[in-house]
Design an enzyme around this catalytic site. Sequence first.
Site, mmCIF file in Angstrom:
data_model
loop_
_atom_site.group_PDB
_atom_site.id
_atom_site.type_symbol
_atom_site.label_atom_id
_atom_site.label_comp_id
_atom_site.label_asym_id
_atom_site.label_seq_id
_atom_site.Cartn_x
_atom_site.Cartn_y
_atom_site.Cartn_z
ATOM 1 N N CYS A 1 -34.987 -83.995 -2.858
ATOM 2 C CA CYS A 1 -36.362 -83.848 -3.355
ATOM 3 C C CYS A 1 -37.401 -83.730 -2.247
ATOM 4 O O CYS A 1 -38.145 -82.743 -2.186
ATOM 5 C CB CYS A 1 -36.732 -85.040 -4.240
ATOM 6 S SG CYS A 1 -35.597 -85.351 -5.597
ATOM 7 N N HIS B 1 -44.026 -87.401 -4.205
ATOM 8 C CA HIS B 1 -42.848 -87.732 -3.399
ATOM 9 C C HIS B 1 -42.938 -87.259 -1.949
ATOM 10 O O HIS B 1 -41.918 -86.967 -1.316
ATOM 11 C CB HIS B 1 -41.574 -87.166 -4.057
ATOM 12 C CG HIS B 1 -40.358 -88.017 -3.772
ATOM 13 N ND1 HIS B 1 -39.098 -87.692 -4.220
ATOM 14 C CD2 HIS B 1 -40.216 -89.174 -3.080
ATOM 15 C CE1 HIS B 1 -38.237 -88.598 -3.833
ATOM 16 N NE2 HIS B 1 -38.892 -89.521 -3.139
#
Length: 631
Positions: free
Chosen positions: A120, A181
């Site tokens: 990610c 993130h």
Amino acid sequence: MNLPLDPFILFHFRCGGLALANSQELTQLLTPCLPSPGIWGKISRKKMGLLLLLIICQCAINSIKTHSVSKPNIILLMADDLGIGDLGCYGNRTLRTPNIDRLAEEGVTLTQHIAASPLCTPSRAAFLTGRYPIRSGMAAFSRVGVFLFSASSGGLPSEEITFSKLLKQKGYATALIGKWHLGMNCESSNDFCHHPFSHGFDYFYGLPVTNFRDCKPGQGSVFLKGVQKGLVIPIQITGIALVSLAVVQYIGLLKVPFQALGYFLLIVTISLAVLIFFFYHFRQLNCFLMRDHQIIQQPLSYENLTQRLTKEAMKFIERNTDTPFLLFLSYLHVHTALYASENFKGKSKHGLYGDAVEEMDWSVGQVLDVLEKHNLSDKTLVYFTSDQGAHVEEISSAGDVHGGYNGIYKGGKSTNWEGGIRVPGLLRWPGVVQAGAYIDEPTSNMDIFPTIVKLADAQLPSDRIIDGHDLLPLLQGKVTQSKHEFLFHYCNAYLNAVRWHPGNSESVWKMFFFTPNFSPEDSNGCYDSHVCFCHGGFITQHDPPLLFDLSRDPEEKVPLTPETESRFYEIIGVIHQAVENHTRSLHPVPNQLSWDNLLWKPWLQLCCSSLFQSCYCDYESGGSPLQVHLG
């Protein structure tokens, strides 16, 4: 060139909305469309007039096309851990994804669209910057390749130039809704050095980290097994050391000051207490919802969460119907913990995972509908993708499959087998991008950066290497060959594999320097460790490297050998030279995913009440959000 332009032609141009004062201005406009000068003396004035009218029409069409591809709205839709085989437009026949499939029907389907990383954090860094994550320090040399805590100090460096920064400078309204993130704070709990606002977004509604199993009660823990394994040996060593010290103290072999022993016990006790406190309160400390700089729900509630994210996206579009906008809708689906609202729960043929996919598809449909409602469809480029492939090792404690389907492709998230990096790539822009077209050329999620920067009439940065390439010529059918001759596949900070697509060949060669050790060996993933790792005993090095031709073996089943491929050593030699050239283009940068930058730092913790009040608040259902602070 002097053209026989009479007043009625000028009149037609003025009626068409072009304010041309005289024939000289019109001549300047028509010059790019005109045939060779010698033709004018060979045709009658009547034919000349008809020819000029045809030229005028063509110039007007060209002018409209040029105008239409300038400063469109941009909507970027990114799923999390979605498998390429989960969508109907990529061959799935049991999950219902009509809205995402509609993007394919009305736009272009990229069948060899590659994420710049199979994890990610680095994949999203590459997406926003158009650069391999190794260039920005967003690739780890340690085992952990993503941010795990909201109070880590690492993040996307402020020196990096994102597409949102460049579009904002060109007058775009910019919003990030959903998962970030990419870090939050550096030195204090309110410096927000890595916040989306520091990277060009005007509006943020979403999660600063990601959606963990630990965020949803009853869904198990990502960390428990690792913490248990990691603590066993230190606790054993500490216990043996204390018993040994007590024994030698008792028999008189060594005099240990009780004060030193007391300090040692105190340090061990405090360390264990902090660790227990952190993991006991993990949900409150890391799973929360923010609007801009403010926490509005801590811990996060999953109730109608997709509906809330979708509503925020629709409201942003409706606020900017008269302004060019960039919307990055970064879904939490289908990363675990899986969730779905009551309208979708139990409705799919693939359990909770399928329910989540179908709910996300509903959300995509809502976004497309609001574009149509405000007549924005023809003015908007819509892109759909996933940050990496499906997480095949995701199995719930009850044995339910919570990971997706990567189709025929090997492996999944955390690996550079095709299942980990080959992701959906759908682009729709009516009237500009081909409808219903398939492009089987290597493309990258890094390509979105130069594509939308150029569409916004912004300048690409000249002080750094941009690894992505403008996709528009491919999407419009003006070229058939991708500009990516080579693509470099990193496993964290380690160069794992290289893809080579020669300009004079249909072959797509892929060479692996090492591959992950699947566990169990005959499986399709690293089930024993939940993800695959990139070094040490977790991998097998290959000398000579493994070589595949993806055009003939997309499943990466049978490595080529000198016996089965006559050009084996020639191909490997070319790729080695490309690696040398690529490596020379890299420069040392601070590692944002070092252990120091990854660890939880209490002074960076965002909290809407105080740590002693368990960081609890909920302003989603009413009331005014508090400014975040550390209690």
